[in-house]
Design a protein around this motif. Structure first.
Motif, PDB file in Angstrom:
ATOM      1  N   GLY A 149       0.814  -1.214   0.000  1.00 37.47           N
ATOM      2  CA  GLY A 149       0.000   0.000   0.000  1.00 37.47           C
ATOM      3  C   GLY A 149       0.844   1.260   0.000  1.00 37.47           C
ATOM      4  O   GLY A 149       1.981   1.280   0.485  1.00 37.47           O
ATOM      5  N   GLY A 150       0.299   2.325  -0.539  1.00 36.63           N
ATOM      6  CA  GLY A 150       1.005   3.596  -0.584  1.00 36.63           C
ATOM      7  C   GLY A 150       2.226   3.532  -1.481  1.00 36.63           C
ATOM      8  O   GLY A 150       2.155   3.124  -2.640  1.00 36.63           O
ATOM      9  N   ALA A 151       3.373   3.916  -0.935  1.00 36.69           N
ATOM     10  CA  ALA A 151       4.618   3.933  -1.710  1.00 36.69           C
ATOM     11  C   ALA A 151       5.144   2.539  -2.015  1.00 36.69           C
ATOM     12  O   ALA A 151       6.040   2.379  -2.837  1.00 36.69           O
ATOM     13  N   ASP A 152       4.576   1.535  -1.341  1.00 35.16           N
ATOM     14  CA  ASP A 152       5.011   0.150  -1.555  1.00 35.16           C
ATOM     15  C   ASP A 152       3.993  -0.576  -2.438  1.00 35.16           C
ATOM     16  O   ASP A 152       2.929  -0.978  -1.968  1.00 35.16           O
ATOM     17  N   PRO A 153       4.302  -0.770  -3.716  1.00 33.13           N
ATOM     18  CA  PRO A 153       3.342  -1.396  -4.628  1.00 33.13           C
ATOM     19  C   PRO A 153       3.273  -2.912  -4.500  1.00 33.13           C
ATOM     20  O   PRO A 153       2.351  -3.543  -5.004  1.00 33.13           O
ATOM     21  N   GLY A 154       4.267  -3.507  -3.818  1.00 27.63           N
ATOM     22  CA  GLY A 154       4.321  -4.969  -3.773  1.00 27.63           C
ATOM     23  C   GLY A 154       4.894  -5.512  -5.066  1.00 27.63           C
ATOM     24  O   GLY A 154       5.701  -4.868  -5.742  1.00 27.63           O
ATOM     25  N   MET A 155       4.445  -6.707  -5.430  1.00 30.71           N
ATOM     26  CA  MET A 155       4.924  -7.329  -6.668  1.00 30.71           C
ATOM     27  C   MET A 155       4.411  -6.559  -7.895  1.00 30.71           C
ATOM     28  O   MET A 155       3.278  -6.078  -7.891  1.00 30.71           O
ATOM     29  N   ILE A 156       5.251  -6.461  -8.910  1.00 37.53           N
ATOM     30  CA  ILE A 156       4.853  -5.837 -10.171  1.00 37.53           C
ATOM     31  C   ILE A 156       4.686  -6.949 -11.198  1.00 37.53           C
ATOM     32  O   ILE A 156       5.613  -7.707 -11.472  1.00 37.53           O
ATOM     33  N   GLY A 157       3.490  -7.056 -11.741  1.00 31.06           N
ATOM     34  CA  GLY A 157       3.196  -8.145 -12.658  1.00 31.06           C
ATOM     35  C   GLY A 157       3.110  -7.732 -14.111  1.00 31.06           C
ATOM     36  O   GLY A 157       3.667  -6.705 -14.523  1.00 31.06           O
ATOM     37  N   ASP A 186      -5.479   3.029  -0.396  1.00 30.01           N
ATOM     38  CA  ASP A 186      -4.131   2.878  -0.925  1.00 30.01           C
ATOM     39  C   ASP A 186      -3.170   3.736  -0.113  1.00 30.01           C
ATOM     40  O   ASP A 186      -2.727   4.804  -0.533  1.00 30.01           O
ATOM     41  N   LYS A 187      -2.898   3.234   1.089  1.00 30.98           N
ATOM     42  CA  LYS A 187      -2.033   3.975   1.995  1.00 30.98           C
ATOM     43  C   LYS A 187      -1.283   3.000   2.884  1.00 30.98           C
ATOM     44  O   LYS A 187      -1.861   2.045   3.401  1.00 30.98           O
ATOM     45  N   GLY A 188       0.014   3.221   3.065  1.00 30.33           N
ATOM     46  CA  GLY A 188       0.799   2.367   3.936  1.00 30.33           C
ATOM     47  C   GLY A 188       0.694   2.816   5.385  1.00 30.33           C
ATOM     48  O   GLY A 188       0.223   3.916   5.683  1.00 30.33           O
ATOM     49  N   LEU A 189       1.164   1.975   6.304  1.00 33.63           N
ATOM     50  CA  LEU A 189       1.103   2.290   7.728  1.00 33.63           C
ATOM     51  C   LEU A 189       2.441   2.882   8.186  1.00 33.63           C
ATOM     52  O   LEU A 189       3.108   2.357   9.065  1.00 33.63           O
ATOM     53  N   TYR A 190       2.817   3.985   7.567  1.00 31.06           N
ATOM     54  CA  TYR A 190       4.096   4.608   7.883  1.00 31.06           C
ATOM     55  C   TYR A 190       3.937   6.125   7.838  1.00 31.06           C
ATOM     56  O   TYR A 190       2.970   6.654   7.279  1.00 31.06           O
ATOM     57  N   ASP A 191       4.873   6.827   8.452  1.00 26.70           N
ATOM     58  CA  ASP A 191       4.906   8.285   8.377  1.00 26.70           C
ATOM     59  C   ASP A 191       5.626   8.683   7.101  1.00 26.70           C
ATOM     60  O   ASP A 191       6.634   8.060   6.727  1.00 26.70           O
ATOM     61  N   ASP A 192       5.152   9.715   6.455  1.00 26.64           N
ATOM     62  CA  ASP A 192       5.765  10.142   5.198  1.00 26.64           C
ATOM     63  C   ASP A 192       7.233  10.521   5.373  1.00 26.64           C
ATOM     64  O   ASP A 192       8.025  10.399   4.434  1.00 26.64           O
ATOM     65  N   ALA A 193       7.584  10.971   6.576  1.00 26.21           N
ATOM     66  CA  ALA A 193       8.964  11.398   6.822  1.00 26.21           C
ATOM     67  C   ALA A 193       9.832  10.260   7.354  1.00 26.21           C
ATOM     68  O   ALA A 193      11.014  10.476   7.666  1.00 26.21           O
TER      69      ALA A 193
END
Length: 231
Positions: A49-57, A92-99
């Motif tokens: 999620g977010g900046a981490d797309p996971g696998m690219i197919g 579509d958001k990761g569980l992290y701080d943007d900074a």
């Protein structure tokens, strides 16, 4: 007079005992209610999620989107069955701080914190797979090697996926000791790789709402079967 004082003392003692027992009964009742609530709680974790797309197919298809779409469908199915679902993310958001200097690490740590705080009866993390050989396809469920309940849950879900998705070459649930979520989760947890985004046919299927519904229903069937057997 002495008899009166004795009776009064006895009455006070009985009153104190009554309040103590009432308090104990209330605590037991509250603990049972909390236990029953937790027995109905399932955490659904859409991977990445977010900046981490996971696998690219195939065609640049990103795993995170498929994970979330299937997870939201799974949530709806489980809630319609009377279960309480806690999602680690619903957008579509990761569980992290943007900074954050290490978004991936913070994301994983927060997923584990959320799971452990919810104290669910089980957790399922929804993912998609990839492989250098584009001919490889089919669902695969992973569990922590040292978890007997995880192995049982993974086996039931794997069987449900194999049957409902008409898998030609059925896999068996696979043990793992390296996946962070499986190692750090305090409860029963599995990772369900629903298909291979590097297989053109399966990638096309996983983007269709009809097939996503089939996957979500297969996952739900496995989860519910496990809970029924656990009672």
């Amino acid at each position: 007079m002495k008899k009166y004082i004795s009776e009064l003392a006895m009455a006070c003692l009985l009153l104190v005992s009554f309040f103590y027992l009432s308090k104990q009964a209330a605590e037991v009742s509250n603990n049972l209610a909390q236990s029953n609530e937790q027995a109905n709680v399932i955490v659904v974790d859409p991977g990445h999620g977010g900046a981490d797309p996971g696998m690219i197919g195939v065609g640049g298809l990103e795993e995170k989107k498929i994970n979330l779409e299937i997870s939201l469908k799974l949530k709806e199915i489980l809630e319609n069955k009377g279960l309480t679902v806690v999602m680690t993310r619903e957008e579509d958001k990761g569980l992290y701080d943007d900074a954050s200097r290490n978004m991936k690490s913070q994301d994983m740590q927060r997923r584990i914190a959320l799971i452990n705080e919810a104290k669910p009866v089980l957790t399922i993390s929804v993912h998609q797979n990839s492989y250098q050989d584009s001919g490889v396809k089919g669902p695969q469920v992973f569990y922590f090697q040292h978890s007997a309940e995880g192995e049982k849950l993974a086996g039931i879900i794997q069987d449900s996926l194999n049957e409902r998705l008409d898998v030609a070459r059925a896999r068996e649930a696979k043990p793992n000791t390296s996946y962070y979520l499986l190692k750090r989760s305090e409860g029963t947890m599995v990772i369900a790789e629903c298909g291979f985004l590097t297989n053109p046919d399966e990638a096309a299927l996983l983007q269709s709402e009809e097939y996503q519904d089939k996957v979500a229903n297969a996952l739900a069937e496995g989860l519910v079967t496990y809970l029924e057997q656990k009672v």
